[in-house]
Design a protein around this motif. Structure first.
Motif, PDB file in Angstrom:
ATOM      1  N   GLU A   1       0.728  -1.655  -0.070  1.00  0.00           N
ATOM      2  CA  GLU A   1       0.581   0.616  -0.350  1.00  0.00           C
ATOM      3  C   GLU A   1       1.032   1.263  -0.386  1.00  0.00           C
ATOM      4  OE1 GLU A   1      -2.185  -0.026   3.417  1.00  0.00           O
ATOM      5  OE2 GLU A   1      -3.580  -2.034   2.261  1.00  0.00           O
ATOM      6  N   GLU A   2       2.291   1.237   0.592  1.00  0.00           N
ATOM      7  CA  GLU A   2       2.682   2.727   0.163  1.00  0.00           C
ATOM      8  C   GLU A   2       3.766   2.701  -0.879  1.00  0.00           C
ATOM      9  OE1 GLU A   2       3.815   1.968   5.383  1.00  0.00           O
ATOM     10  OE2 GLU A   2       5.075   1.343   3.559  1.00  0.00           O
ATOM     11  N   GLY A   3       3.473   1.619  -1.730  1.00  0.00           N
ATOM     12  CA  GLY A   3       3.950   1.220  -3.134  1.00  0.00           C
ATOM     13  C   GLY A   3       5.823   0.474  -2.608  1.00  0.00           C
ATOM     14  N   ASN A   4       6.038   0.565  -1.314  1.00  0.00           N
ATOM     15  CA  ASN A   4       7.603  -0.332  -1.736  1.00  0.00           C
ATOM     16  C   ASN A   4       7.315  -2.226  -1.931  1.00  0.00           C
ATOM     17  OD1 ASN A   4       9.839  -1.740  -0.884  1.00  0.00           O
ATOM     18  ND2 ASN A   4       9.736  -0.496   1.326  1.00  0.00           N
ATOM     19  N   TRP A   5       7.388  -2.181  -2.806  1.00  0.00           N
ATOM     20  CA  TRP A   5       7.494  -3.481  -3.405  1.00  0.00           C
ATOM     21  C   TRP A   5       8.232  -4.249  -2.939  1.00  0.00           C
ATOM     22  CZ3 TRP A   5       3.318  -6.714  -5.445  1.00  0.00           C
ATOM     23  CH2 TRP A   5       2.257  -5.802  -6.112  1.00  0.00           C
ATOM     24  N   ASP A   6       9.770  -3.509  -3.091  1.00  0.00           N
ATOM     25  CA  ASP A   6      10.747  -4.186  -2.611  1.00  0.00           C
ATOM     26  C   ASP A   6      10.797  -4.824  -1.135  1.00  0.00           C
ATOM     27  OD1 ASP A   6      12.333  -3.494  -4.640  1.00  0.00           O
ATOM     28  OD2 ASP A   6      13.173  -1.776  -3.844  1.00  0.00           O
ATOM     29  N   LEU A   7       9.554  -4.561  -0.162  1.00  0.00           N
ATOM     30  CA  LEU A   7       9.284  -5.532   1.120  1.00  0.00           C
ATOM     31  C   LEU A   7       7.946  -6.248   0.175  1.00  0.00           C
ATOM     32  CD1 LEU A   7      10.888  -3.469   3.483  1.00  0.00           C
ATOM     33  CD2 LEU A   7      11.448  -4.988   2.152  1.00  0.00           C
ATOM     34  N   GLY A   8       7.051  -5.597   0.023  1.00  0.00           N
ATOM     35  CA  GLY A   8       5.804  -6.251  -0.062  1.00  0.00           C
ATOM     36  C   GLY A   8       6.160  -7.144  -0.738  1.00  0.00           C
ATOM     37  N   TYR A   9       6.807  -7.233  -1.980  1.00  0.00           N
ATOM     38  CA  TYR A   9       6.681  -8.677  -2.828  1.00  0.00           C
ATOM     39  C   TYR A   9       6.919  -9.343  -2.233  1.00  0.00           C
ATOM     40  CZ  TYR A   9       6.998 -11.858  -6.266  1.00  0.00           C
ATOM     41  OH  TYR A   9       7.122 -13.087  -7.629  1.00  0.00           O
ATOM     42  N   PRO A  10       8.617  -9.599  -1.741  1.00  0.00           N
ATOM     43  CA  PRO A  10       8.433 -11.063  -1.049  1.00  0.00           C
ATOM     44  C   PRO A  10       7.790 -11.420   0.215  1.00  0.00           C
ATOM     45  CG  PRO A  10      10.399  -9.387  -0.769  1.00  0.00           C
ATOM     46  CD  PRO A  10       8.955  -9.044  -1.856  1.00  0.00           C
ATOM     47  N   GLU A  11       7.220 -10.496   0.954  1.00  0.00           N
ATOM     48  CA  GLU A  11       6.632 -10.865   2.433  1.00  0.00           C
ATOM     49  C   GLU A  11       5.104 -11.390   1.881  1.00  0.00           C
ATOM     50  OE1 GLU A  11       8.749  -7.198   5.047  1.00  0.00           O
ATOM     51  OE2 GLU A  11       6.340  -6.308   3.835  1.00  0.00           O
ATOM     52  N   SER A  12       4.955 -10.803   0.700  1.00  0.00           N
ATOM     53  CA  SER A  12       3.198 -11.753   0.109  1.00  0.00           C
ATOM     54  C   SER A  12       3.462 -12.877  -0.375  1.00  0.00           C
ATOM     55  CB  SER A  12       2.751 -10.331  -1.026  1.00  0.00           C
ATOM     56  OG  SER A  12       2.737 -10.578  -1.397  1.00  0.00           O
ATOM     57  N   VAL A  13       4.631 -12.787  -1.527  1.00  0.00           N
ATOM     58  CA  VAL A  13       5.156 -14.606  -1.152  1.00  0.00           C
ATOM     59  C   VAL A  13       5.253 -16.087  -0.431  1.00  0.00           C
ATOM     60  CG1 VAL A  13       6.484 -15.835  -3.021  1.00  0.00           C
ATOM     61  CG2 VAL A  13       5.848 -13.473  -4.102  1.00  0.00           C
ATOM     62  N   THR A  14       5.823 -15.003   0.488  1.00  0.00           N
ATOM     63  CA  THR A  14       5.945 -16.126   1.795  1.00  0.00           C
ATOM     64  C   THR A  14       4.993 -16.615   2.388  1.00  0.00           C
ATOM     65  OG1 THR A  14       8.458 -15.064   1.328  1.00  0.00           O
ATOM     66  CG2 THR A  14       7.870 -15.973   3.388  1.00  0.00           C
ATOM     67  N   ALA A  15       4.375 -15.490   2.961  1.00  0.00           N
ATOM     68  CA  ALA A  15       3.153 -15.839   3.700  1.00  0.00           C
ATOM     69  C   ALA A  15       2.090 -16.587   2.733  1.00  0.00           C
ATOM     70  CB  ALA A  15       2.535 -13.999   3.430  1.00  0.00           C
ATOM     71  N   ALA A  16       2.029 -16.134   1.444  1.00  0.00           N
ATOM     72  CA  ALA A  16       1.071 -16.874   0.566  1.00  0.00           C
ATOM     73  C   ALA A  16       1.248 -18.467   0.999  1.00  0.00           C
ATOM     74  CB  ALA A  16       0.941 -16.620  -1.419  1.00  0.00           C
ATOM     75  N   LEU A  17       3.219 -18.866   0.576  1.00  0.00           N
ATOM     76  CA  LEU A  17       3.668 -19.908   0.143  1.00  0.00           C
ATOM     77  C   LEU A  17       3.023 -20.854   1.770  1.00  0.00           C
ATOM     78  CD1 LEU A  17       6.932 -19.612  -1.074  1.00  0.00           C
ATOM     79  CD2 LEU A  17       4.933 -20.894  -2.419  1.00  0.00           C
ATOM     80  N   TYR A  18       3.778 -20.203   2.655  1.00  0.00           N
ATOM     81  CA  TYR A  18       3.015 -20.761   4.049  1.00  0.00           C
ATOM     82  C   TYR A  18       1.884 -21.054   4.748  1.00  0.00           C
ATOM     83  CZ  TYR A  18       8.003 -21.412   3.551  1.00  0.00           C
ATOM     84  OH  TYR A  18       9.396 -21.475   3.447  1.00  0.00           O
ATOM     85  N   SER A  19       0.333 -20.417   3.751  1.00  0.00           N
ATOM     86  CA  SER A  19      -0.846 -19.648   4.293  1.00  0.00           C
ATOM     87  C   SER A  19      -1.624 -21.660   3.957  1.00  0.00           C
ATOM     88  CB  SER A  19      -1.321 -19.018   3.060  1.00  0.00           C
ATOM     89  OG  SER A  19      -1.393 -19.216   1.770  1.00  0.00           O
ATOM     90  N   ASP A  20      -2.679 -21.395   4.906  1.00  0.00           N
ATOM     91  CA  ASP A  20      -2.876 -22.664   3.862  1.00  0.00           C
ATOM     92  C   ASP A  20      -4.381 -22.699   3.537  1.00  0.00           C
ATOM     93  OD1 ASP A  20      -5.180 -21.061   5.063  1.00  0.00           O
ATOM     94  OD2 ASP A  20      -5.908 -22.129   7.130  1.00  0.00           O
TER      95      ASP A  20
END
Length: 309
Positions: free
Chosen positions: A252-271
């Protein structure tokens, strides 16, 4: 044995986004499998290719795309995650040029899952591309989406804490105690899957397919890294719920450098099932004739690229 008709075979394949990380792998595996391979590149691209590769330049206008796709049997898209909407114009041109098969840029977890966009916003555009492809089936364009779970060596090469691993100051965030299984797929295996898709046209027609190199947990990965090197990872407990919130905030802040890897990692380990196909990848591996790959060999290559061994 019934010989397939020319209408049901693929010979001429064009790779889009071939100047990126995975594009050269696609070119190599397709050529090795006997396909005639060309490349679609933007007019401004400075990427270079072997003399044997025909390069079609485009400004992404409809006319230039149709011209590039004339005589092409299949389009393999490797466009970057943030440019997947560019594929709409390519799909329209592919229909007019009478392309037979379109492989959209997927090569990650299953982006079709419901509510996934609440964890990984980039999934919305990928879903939209598949829905758009479905509308073109009646016009003669078929498609195949390839889900690979954790794009193993690519994600570790990307860094930025993807999959919970940090190498500069070795530490790992373990989600669910690190025991949740993942389907992990190397770039080599993804390239083989692309080539095999065109050798199994009917089985893969208008479908999402699932492939893998091996299934593995975070705990197995970190144990293997430590066994192969003299390094030790500091292990901490990670929260998928917290990582989703942090990733959303950064995006939301436009910081995809952090947001992208965080969202991918969260999705991988989600249920959600984003990172694990519950056996479907094993079945598709058999159908496509894909080999099993070794965690230890892949881990060794990753550690060598990091200068750890």
């Amino acid at each position: 044995m019934q010989i397939p008709s020319m209408a049901n075979t693929i010979q001429n394949v064009i790779v889009v986004g071939a100047g990126g990380t995975i594009g050269p792998v696609f070119i190599s595996k397709l050529q090795n499998a006997g396909f005639n391979v060309s490349v679609l590149a933007r007019e401004t691209s400075k990427a270079t290719y072997a003399p044997s590769i025909t390069v079609h330049r485009t400004d992404l206008s409809h006319l230039s795309l149709v011209k590039a796709f004339e005589g092409i049997d299949a389009v393999v898209s490797a466009v970057a995650t943030f440019n997947v909407s560019d594929q709409i114009a390519m799909i329209d041109a592919a229909v007019e040029a009478k392309v037979k098969r379109f492989l959209p840029s997927e090569y990650g977890g299953d982006a079709s899952l419901p509510d996934l966009e609440n964890i990984a916003p980039f999934a919305v555009q990928k879903k939209n591309i598949i829905e758009y492809l479905k509308t073109k089936e009646s016009q003669g364009l078929s498609w195949t989406a390839i889900s690979v779970g954790a794009f193993f060596d690519y994600l570790f090469g990307y860094g930025h804490g993807l999959m919970g691993f940090y190498f500069d100051d070795p530490k790992v965030q373990l989600f669910d105690q690190g025991v949740r299984p993942l389907d992990a797929t190397t770039m080599n295996q993804v390239g083989l899957a692309v080539a095999a898709t065109f050798q199994h046209l009917e089985e893969t027609k208008n479908k999402r397919i699932y492939v893998k190199s091996f299934s593995v947990s975070q705990a197995q990965i970190v144990d293997t890294f430590e066994k192969l090197s003299d390094k030790k990872f500091r292990r901490t407990d990670g929260s998928v719920k917290e990582l989703i919130a942090v990733g959303k905030k950064h995006i939301e802040e436009g910081n995809w450098d952090l947001g992208y890897p965080e969202s991918v990692t969260a999705a991988l380990y989600s249920d959600t099932g984003f990172g694990y196909s519950s056996g479907r990848a094993s079945e598709w591996n058999k159908t496509l004739g894909l080999p099993e790959e070794s965690l230890e060999i892949c881990a060794k290559e990753i550690l060598q690229s990091k200068g750890w061994i």
